[in-house]
Structures are given as structure tokens and as C-alpha cells.
Write a protein that holds these residues in place. Sequence first.
Motif, short mmCIF file in Angstrom:
data_model
loop_
_atom_site.label_atom_id
_atom_site.label_comp_id
_atom_site.label_asym_id
_atom_site.label_seq_id
_atom_site.Cartn_x
_atom_site.Cartn_y
_atom_site.Cartn_z
N LEU A 79 1.03 -1.60 0.00
CA LEU A 79 0.07 0.47 -0.19
C LEU A 79 0.93 0.76 -0.24
O LEU A 79 0.60 2.33 -0.59
CB LEU A 79 -1.40 0.12 1.28
N HIS A 80 1.88 0.88 0.32
CA HIS A 80 3.24 2.58 0.85
C HIS A 80 3.85 2.71 -0.91
O HIS A 80 3.47 3.74 -0.55
CB HIS A 80 4.45 1.59 1.52
N ALA A 81 3.81 1.24 -0.97
CA ALA A 81 4.21 1.47 -2.60
C ALA A 81 3.63 2.14 -3.90
O ALA A 81 3.47 3.35 -5.01
CB ALA A 81 4.56 0.39 -3.37
N THR A 82 2.21 2.13 -3.83
CA THR A 82 1.17 2.05 -4.25
C THR A 82 1.03 4.38 -4.69
O THR A 82 0.67 5.54 -5.15
CB THR A 82 -0.65 1.72 -4.19
N VAL A 83 1.23 4.89 -2.76
CA VAL A 83 1.17 6.07 -2.88
C VAL A 83 2.27 6.36 -3.32
O VAL A 83 2.05 7.69 -3.61
CB VAL A 83 0.97 6.09 -1.27
N MET A 84 3.42 5.98 -3.12
CA MET A 84 5.09 6.61 -3.57
C MET A 84 4.04 6.59 -5.09
O MET A 84 5.29 7.50 -6.36
CB MET A 84 6.10 5.77 -3.68
N GLN A 85 3.44 5.66 -5.90
CA GLN A 85 2.95 5.24 -7.57
C GLN A 85 2.41 7.04 -7.35
O GLN A 85 2.38 7.44 -8.96
CB GLN A 85 1.93 4.03 -8.10
N TYR A 86 1.25 7.08 -6.64
CA TYR A 86 -0.05 7.81 -6.89
C TYR A 86 1.50 9.37 -7.18
O TYR A 86 0.48 10.70 -7.84
CB TYR A 86 -0.79 8.06 -6.02
N ARG A 87 2.41 9.38 -6.20
CA ARG A 87 3.25 10.83 -5.92
C ARG A 87 3.89 11.09 -7.32
O ARG A 87 4.70 11.47 -7.27
CB ARG A 87 4.23 10.19 -4.84
N GLY A 88 4.18 9.82 -8.50
CA GLY A 88 5.38 9.82 -9.39
C GLY A 88 6.54 9.29 -9.19
O GLY A 88 7.55 8.92 -9.60
N SER A 89 6.86 8.43 -7.96
CA SER A 89 7.56 8.07 -7.50
C SER A 89 7.86 6.45 -8.35
O SER A 89 8.29 6.06 -7.35
CB SER A 89 8.10 8.32 -5.81
N PHE A 90 7.67 6.72 -9.43
CA PHE A 90 7.76 4.72 -9.98
C PHE A 90 8.05 3.87 -9.68
O PHE A 90 8.56 2.94 -10.11
CB PHE A 90 7.58 4.95 -11.51
N ALA A 91 10.01 4.79 -9.61
CA ALA A 91 11.60 3.24 -9.78
C ALA A 91 10.83 3.01 -7.87
O ALA A 91 11.61 1.77 -8.09
CB ALA A 91 12.53 4.49 -10.17
N ALA A 92 10.85 3.91 -7.40
CA ALA A 92 10.33 3.80 -5.76
C ALA A 92 9.70 2.54 -5.85
O ALA A 92 9.68 1.71 -4.70
CB ALA A 92 10.61 4.78 -5.20
N ALA A 93 8.84 2.66 -5.94
CA ALA A 93 7.39 2.07 -6.09
C ALA A 93 8.00 0.64 -6.70
O ALA A 93 7.51 -0.03 -6.05
CB ALA A 93 6.07 2.30 -7.11
N GLU A 94 8.14 0.66 -7.96
CA GLU A 94 8.69 -0.38 -8.39
C GLU A 94 10.03 -1.89 -7.34
O GLU A 94 8.91 -2.51 -7.86
CB GLU A 94 9.51 -0.22 -9.86
N GLN A 95 10.48 -0.82 -7.18
CA GLN A 95 11.45 -1.72 -6.22
C GLN A 95 11.22 -2.32 -4.51
O GLN A 95 11.33 -3.60 -4.29
CB GLN A 95 12.25 -0.86 -5.28
#
Length: 177
Positions: A79-95
Motif C-alpha cells: 500500500l505504501h508503494a501504491t502511494v509512492m506510485q500516485y506521487r510519481g515515484s515510479f522507481a521506488a514503487a517498482e523496487q
Amino acid sequence: MSYIHGYDSESLREIVRPSECRERLAELGDQRSLPALLERVWLLKVLGELDEAIAVSEQSVRTARMAGTRKDLLRARILHATVMQYRGSFAAAEQELTTCALEAEGAGWGSIAAFAYQHRGKVHYEAGDFDAARSDFKRALFARQNTSSPDSQLESTLLAIDAAERRRAELAAVAAS
């Protein structure tokens, strides 16, 4: 009660009624249980309140790490990664989603692995990598079929596969012209 009323066929994001989500947020108040924190994160995320969503998601990861199970921690991290995705932090979310998917697979938790792959596919999709998105959505579909997931989850994954294939074909058509 499900607050998801479908998925946008272009963005693949959840379609919600903001008034329902705000009402539920008010009901949750400042509850600090892990389920309440996770629900607050999701509600804040779909409402676009991303600064608050990231803060609450970090709190949910800490809470899960201290007082939850390994499954709880994986769910909180996804869920934390999905928030990063929504914020545009794709590389961090993918990792983060890759790590979660591999850990879930290693533990034999197919439904959690499917959840991680579905969301990693959405990260690739938003980043414009439709081949990787399609691959992840197919992995999620396979895992969901193997775990007898509800039809609603299978349908959302099939919608995502179709969207990735459509976007991939659109790019191919543009490149060919």
C-alpha cells in the motif's frame, strides 16, 4: 462495503465516490489499529491527499513491523508503494513492489504476490512501459486464478491486461506511421 465503483479504463485507477470516502475517513477518525491505518491510507490515496497518505502509510508500515504479522507488513508495504506510485515515484514503487512480490512468492502467499504484481503492473503502465505492465498483469492473473480469487479481482486484472495491450498497440501504430 466496497468503495470501488469500477476502474478507469485509461488510468486503471479506482473509481470512487469522494463523499463516501470522506464519510468513511470521518468514521475512522484517529484510530491507530493497523486495519484502520491501512484503510485511511487507501482512502487518502484515492482522494488525492497524497502528503497525508504517505505519512499515514509510513506509520502503518512501522505499526505492522512492530505489532503485525509478516503478511500484515507486506500488505502495508504494498500500500505504501501504491502511494509512492500516485506521487510519481515510479522507481521506488517498482523496487518495493518487486521485493514484496518475491517475498510473498517465497512464503507461498499467492494472493499477496498477485496484489504486488497487479500494482507493479500499474506502476509500469503509468510509466509508459506497457510490455512490462502486461507481463505483470498476466503474472497477477495467473496467481489470482491459482488462489481462487474473487471474480472482481480477476475482472480488474483482465481489464488491466486489455488496457496494456491497447496502449501497446497504439504505440506500435504511431511508431509505424
